[in-house]
Design a protein around this motif. Sequence first.
Motif, PDB file in Angstrom:
ATOM      1  N   TYR A  14       0.876  -1.174   0.000  1.00 23.44           N
ATOM      2  CA  TYR A  14       0.000   0.000   0.000  1.00 23.44           C
ATOM      3  C   TYR A  14       0.910   1.220   0.000  1.00 23.44           C
ATOM      4  CZ  TYR A  14      -4.112   2.837   1.404  1.00 23.44           C
ATOM      5  OH  TYR A  14      -5.138   3.749   1.470  1.00 23.44           O
ATOM      6  N   HIS A  35       3.618   2.456  -8.634  1.00 22.81           N
ATOM      7  CA  HIS A  35       2.371   1.720  -8.412  1.00 22.81           C
ATOM      8  C   HIS A  35       1.792   1.228  -9.735  1.00 22.81           C
ATOM      9  CE1 HIS A  35      -2.110   1.743  -8.300  1.00 22.81           C
ATOM     10  NE2 HIS A  35      -1.900   0.961  -7.268  1.00 22.81           N
ATOM     11  N   GLU A  71       1.214  -2.725 -10.763  1.00 26.31           N
ATOM     12  CA  GLU A  71      -0.096  -3.231 -11.185  1.00 26.31           C
ATOM     13  C   GLU A  71      -0.026  -3.894 -12.552  1.00 26.31           C
ATOM     14  OE1 GLU A  71      -3.322  -0.373 -10.950  1.00 26.31           O
ATOM     15  OE2 GLU A  71      -4.012  -1.558  -9.243  1.00 26.31           O
ATOM     16  N   LYS A  92      -3.481 -10.352 -10.162  1.00 27.23           N
ATOM     17  CA  LYS A  92      -3.146  -9.152  -9.416  1.00 27.23           C
ATOM     18  C   LYS A  92      -2.974  -9.446  -7.926  1.00 27.23           C
ATOM     19  CE  LYS A  92      -3.596  -6.549 -13.070  1.00 27.23           C
ATOM     20  NZ  LYS A  92      -2.412  -6.019 -13.765  1.00 27.23           N
ATOM     21  N   THR A 128      -2.374  -7.532  -4.169  1.00 24.29           N
ATOM     22  CA  THR A 128      -2.906  -6.286  -3.640  1.00 24.29           C
ATOM     23  C   THR A 128      -1.845  -5.196  -3.770  1.00 24.29           C
ATOM     24  OG1 THR A 128      -4.251  -7.505  -2.051  1.00 24.29           O
ATOM     25  CG2 THR A 128      -3.894  -5.170  -1.613  1.00 24.29           C
ATOM     26  N   CYS A 129      -2.122  -4.214  -4.602  1.00 24.70           N
ATOM     27  CA  CYS A 129      -1.220  -3.081  -4.769  1.00 24.70           C
ATOM     28  C   CYS A 129      -2.074  -1.823  -4.793  1.00 24.70           C
ATOM     29  CB  CYS A 129      -0.410  -3.208  -6.053  1.00 24.70           C
ATOM     30  SG  CYS A 129       0.739  -1.843  -6.291  1.00 24.70           S
ATOM     31  N   ARG A 130      -2.030  -1.072  -3.718  1.00 31.37           N
ATOM     32  CA  ARG A 130      -2.917   0.075  -3.580  1.00 31.37           C
ATOM     33  C   ARG A 130      -2.134   1.383  -3.575  1.00 31.37           C
ATOM     34  NH1 ARG A 130      -6.714  -2.212   1.304  1.00 31.37           N
ATOM     35  NH2 ARG A 130      -7.428  -4.085   0.208  1.00 31.37           N
ATOM     36  N   LYS A 142      -2.808   5.622  -2.479  1.00 29.31           N
ATOM     37  CA  LYS A 142      -3.653   6.719  -2.010  1.00 29.31           C
ATOM     38  C   LYS A 142      -2.835   8.000  -2.071  1.00 29.31           C
ATOM     39  CE  LYS A 142      -6.889   8.261   1.526  1.00 29.31           C
ATOM     40  NZ  LYS A 142      -7.665   7.900   2.743  1.00 29.31           N
ATOM     41  N   GLU A 202      -4.873   4.285   8.005  1.00 23.71           N
ATOM     42  CA  GLU A 202      -5.006   3.493   6.776  1.00 23.71           C
ATOM     43  C   GLU A 202      -4.013   2.332   6.777  1.00 23.71           C
ATOM     44  OE1 GLU A 202      -6.774   3.885   3.389  1.00 23.71           O
ATOM     45  OE2 GLU A 202      -8.135   4.374   5.033  1.00 23.71           O
ATOM     46  N   PHE A 238      -4.926  -1.661   6.714  1.00 19.99           N
ATOM     47  CA  PHE A 238      -4.393  -2.497   5.640  1.00 19.99           C
ATOM     48  C   PHE A 238      -3.789  -3.791   6.184  1.00 19.99           C
ATOM     49  CE2 PHE A 238      -0.790  -3.492   2.707  1.00 19.99           C
ATOM     50  CZ  PHE A 238      -1.532  -3.829   1.578  1.00 19.99           C
TER      51      PHE A 238
END
Length: 316
Positions: free
Chosen positions: A243, A260, A264, A270, A272-274, A276, A308, A312
Amino acid sequence: MDKHQEEGVLITQLPVEKTGFREWEREGEKRGTAEWVVPDGCEDANHRVLFIHGGAYTMYSPSDVYRPLSTKIAKAMNLPVMAFDYRLAPEHHFPAPVEDAVEALSWIWENGPEGPSKAEKIFVVGDSAGGGLTIAMMLAVGTGTVDGSRLFEGGTVRPPTAAVTFSAYTDLACSLPSYRTRTWDPETRTGDPVFSDGETEKEVEGSKETGREYVGEAGDVKNPMASPYWAPEAWLAKLPPVYMMVGDAEIMLDDSVALHAKIEAAQTPKATCRLKVYPRMWHDWVMYTEGCHQGRNTLVEAVDAIDEAAKFVKEF
């Protein structure tokens, strides 16, 4: 930066004699001491956090300006946090910090706050250069090398369960657009007030010099273990869940946004690659929860980012 560490947290230093980490020296001071940061009421020491501090690979340690952040992370996640004092430039160039990070990851898998014990899950959190080093360490574990070619000592190391980065420094070549588009503009009062005075080209060159200081005269600032943005697709495909959080106003915005996107694109299926992006936030805003001491009780965006991160890791 924040001045106060969280209450209700026990800090225990870990000398090199106990960890086996490398001892090093700066200006006559012995370095290399790590520390456990354990919140009161923490009941699950089988899940642990490895914290990697920032400082452009040249500054700071777990026990100076970073205790406010490491204690906040420990409290928010309600997990024991181990922060380690990796070797810094100019005394030690790349790949020394990568070696130290891999060693710390290997150690925390096998050792908890109460002594030797295997962990079930390890999460890694890093900010700025520590965020870049977080990604670099995971690339090293995935490829079995510390610099893209030389195998690291000690055999294979189990990758972390997941990772979080704040304002990650991932392109030492400073090639991405935000190094120019996010410089400080005193007229509009926009851009990065931490790393910029508005002299764009001078500041870009200064940022490049920081990268060169880390890799040394013979080093390559585009080596993926120093600059994860330049990692090949095959390496990025092996990364654990991550994240990435970053401020929209900072010159290193694209170090997170562009990396990021590459992660992706590389990962199938996929992982989890977030990402923000926090509007108007500057570099490493998470270190300013106390509102920059300007009369505000809190910087809500900084508190939110730490929350956050805690949410996560609870997903795993």
